[in-house]
Scaffold this motif. Structure first.
Motif, short mmCIF file in Angstrom:
data_model
loop_
_atom_site.label_atom_id
_atom_site.label_comp_id
_atom_site.label_asym_id
_atom_site.label_seq_id
_atom_site.Cartn_x
_atom_site.Cartn_y
_atom_site.Cartn_z
N ALA A 63 0.84 -1.21 0.00
CA ALA A 63 0.00 0.00 0.00
C ALA A 63 0.87 1.25 0.00
N GLN A 64 1.92 1.24 0.82
CA GLN A 64 2.79 2.42 0.90
C GLN A 64 3.61 2.62 -0.37
N ARG A 65 3.90 1.53 -1.09
CA ARG A 65 4.56 1.66 -2.39
C ARG A 65 3.67 2.41 -3.38
N ILE A 66 2.39 2.06 -3.41
CA ILE A 66 1.45 2.72 -4.31
C ILE A 66 1.28 4.19 -3.90
N ILE A 67 1.19 4.43 -2.61
CA ILE A 67 1.06 5.81 -2.12
C ILE A 67 2.27 6.65 -2.52
N ALA A 68 3.47 6.08 -2.38
CA ALA A 68 4.69 6.81 -2.75
C ALA A 68 4.70 7.14 -4.23
N ALA A 69 4.25 6.22 -5.08
CA ALA A 69 4.20 6.47 -6.52
C ALA A 69 3.16 7.55 -6.84
N ALA A 70 2.04 7.52 -6.13
CA ALA A 70 1.01 8.55 -6.34
C ALA A 70 1.53 9.92 -5.92
N ASN A 71 2.22 9.98 -4.79
CA ASN A 71 2.81 11.25 -4.34
C ASN A 71 3.79 11.79 -5.36
N ALA A 72 4.63 10.92 -5.90
CA ALA A 72 5.61 11.34 -6.90
C ALA A 72 4.92 11.87 -8.16
N TYR A 73 3.84 11.22 -8.55
CA TYR A 73 3.07 11.68 -9.72
C TYR A 73 2.56 13.10 -9.48
N CYS A 74 2.08 13.37 -8.29
CA CYS A 74 1.52 14.70 -7.97
C CYS A 74 2.58 15.79 -7.98
N ARG A 75 3.81 15.42 -7.63
CA ARG A 75 4.86 16.43 -7.52
C ARG A 75 5.21 17.07 -8.86
N ARG A 76 4.90 16.40 -9.96
CA ARG A 76 5.21 16.98 -11.27
C ARG A 76 4.42 18.26 -11.53
N PHE A 77 3.36 18.49 -10.76
CA PHE A 77 2.54 19.68 -10.95
C PHE A 77 2.88 20.80 -9.97
N SER A 78 3.94 20.62 -9.19
CA SER A 78 4.28 21.59 -8.15
C SER A 78 5.37 22.56 -8.58
N ASN A 79 5.96 22.34 -9.76
CA ASN A 79 7.02 23.23 -10.25
C ASN A 79 6.36 24.38 -11.01
N GLU A 80 6.28 25.55 -10.38
CA GLU A 80 5.56 26.67 -10.98
C GLU A 80 6.21 27.14 -12.28
N LYS A 81 7.52 27.05 -12.37
CA LYS A 81 8.21 27.46 -13.59
C LYS A 81 7.78 26.58 -14.76
N ASP A 82 7.74 25.27 -14.53
CA ASP A 82 7.30 24.35 -15.58
C ASP A 82 5.82 24.54 -15.91
N GLU A 83 5.00 24.75 -14.88
CA GLU A 83 3.57 24.94 -15.12
C GLU A 83 3.32 26.16 -16.00
N ARG A 84 4.07 27.23 -15.76
CA ARG A 84 3.93 28.44 -16.57
C ARG A 84 4.40 28.19 -18.00
N ALA A 85 5.54 27.50 -18.14
CA ALA A 85 6.07 27.21 -19.47
C ALA A 85 5.10 26.37 -20.28
N VAL A 86 4.56 25.32 -19.68
CA VAL A 86 3.63 24.46 -20.39
C VAL A 86 2.38 25.24 -20.80
N SER A 87 1.85 26.03 -19.89
CA SER A 87 0.62 26.79 -20.17
C SER A 87 0.81 27.76 -21.33
N LEU A 88 1.91 28.51 -21.31
CA LEU A 88 2.17 29.48 -22.38
C LEU A 88 2.37 28.77 -23.72
N LEU A 89 3.07 27.66 -23.71
CA LEU A 89 3.35 26.96 -24.96
C LEU A 89 2.12 26.25 -25.52
#
Length: 323
Positions: free
Chosen positions: A273-299
């Motif tokens: 269960a904790q392995r799945i939770i860790a993978a889910a947490n890691a997936y969510c972290r890709r949306f926490s980089n504001e610089k990348d979020e801005r770059a993707v949105s503009l492009l």
């Protein structure tokens, strides 16, 4: 009922966006070239995300219903502010087809949307990060999986047959605290309202799509609880189609007959269960980089305007987008 912290965050959201709206918009347009130059320095992950959200690969002409970037409808709404945050960098006369709200079908013409069906050819649905205050709130969870209540929780509106079927299938199980806080629901379906923090005290949280995507999916996957759900059929900026069963979440049978068995299994195998939770947490972290979020949105918007024939592409930026 919203928590004081959520209310404060909502107030800050509107203050920040209203302030952006009263600043001379020409200042943002003057920064577009430098923002795009910064964006093209991003890696392959940003480029892949741009082309995932904007799958268009052909030229097109905006429809007669398209609106100018400087006159986005639904003024004052979160949809308005979330799109305006990046549309303001472009010429205010550029035309955009858009569909706000819950989009359950693919638009007939290329259009900006919050969500799209995962099935079939969905290229005309160009995803932007809209209504993000509601959908992308992922507060930190300080309680570990082992310290949570060994039960299943779900709260939500009964706005489709799947949710009602879920309650019918599991509401009698002692391990399930499931229901809707809506007072208009049948008495047997009613349960008291629970905040996100209260729901995260349970080891197992169910995510069920409503009118389109499940609003709670992001904060479940960013928590230390295990997400249980049927495979998603709609996706947003969260790219739900890329979430893998048994990697990021525990899949449930269409009739929910396996809920008790799934819980029993993970109670005996907490490390899995904790392995799945860790993978889910890691997936969510890709949306926490504001610089990348801005770059993707503009492009994403830049690609839309280029393919609609309204912007002549900068060779270097276009080369970056197309790879």
């Amino acid at each position: 009922m919203a928590s004081p912290l959520r209310t404060a965050a909502r107030v800050f959201y509107f203050i920040r966006n209203i302030t952006r709206d009263v600043v001379p918009q020409a200042l943002f347009r003057q920064r577009l070239a430098s923002r795009l130059r910064q964006a093209k320095l991003s890696g392959e992950t940003v480029r892949d995300r741009v082309n995932y959200y904007n799958r268009l690969d052909h030229s097109f002409v905006p429809s007669a219903a398209a609106v100018p970037a400087g006159r986005i409808p639904s003024f004052g709404s979160m949809y308005y502010y979330d799109l305006k945050e990046f549309a303001r960098y472009f010429d205010r006369d550029l035309l955009i087809d858009l569909e706000f709200g819950d989009v359950v079908d693919v638009p007939k013409v290329p259009a900006i949307v919050k969500d799209r069906p995962i099935r079939g050819d969905n290229g005309n649905a160009v995803i932007m990060k809209l209504d993000k205050f509601r959908h992308f709130r992922m507060p930190r969870d300080k309680v570990g999986f082992a310290d949570k209540r060994p039960s299943v929780v779900w709260r939500g509106e009964l706005n489709n047959p799947i949710r009602t079927g879920f309650l019918e299938a599991v509401r009698h199980l002692p391990l399930c605290d499931v229901g809707t806080p809506k007072k208009t629901a049948k008495p047997e379906y009613h349960r008291p309202y629970l905040t996100i923090e209260q729901q995260r005290r349970y080891r197992y949280i169910v995510s069920l799509e409503g009118n389109d995507v499940a609003t709670n999916l992001k904060w479940i996957m960013s928590s230390n609880s295990l997400c249980l759900m049927p495979p998603p059929t709609y996706e947003t900026w969260f790219a739900e189609a890329q979430i893998e069963a048994s990697v990021h979440y525990v899949p449930l049978a269409p009739d929910f007959s396996d809920v008790a068995d799934k819980v029993a299994y993970f109670e005996k195998h907490p490390a899995e269960a904790q392995r799945i939770i860790a993978a889910a947490n890691a997936y969510c972290r890709r949306f926490s980089n504001e610089k990348d979020e801005r770059a993707v949105s503009l492009l994403v918007l830049y690609k839309y305007f280029v393919l609609s024939g309204q912007i002549d592409p900068d060779p270097e930026i276009w080369r970056y987008i197309t790879g």
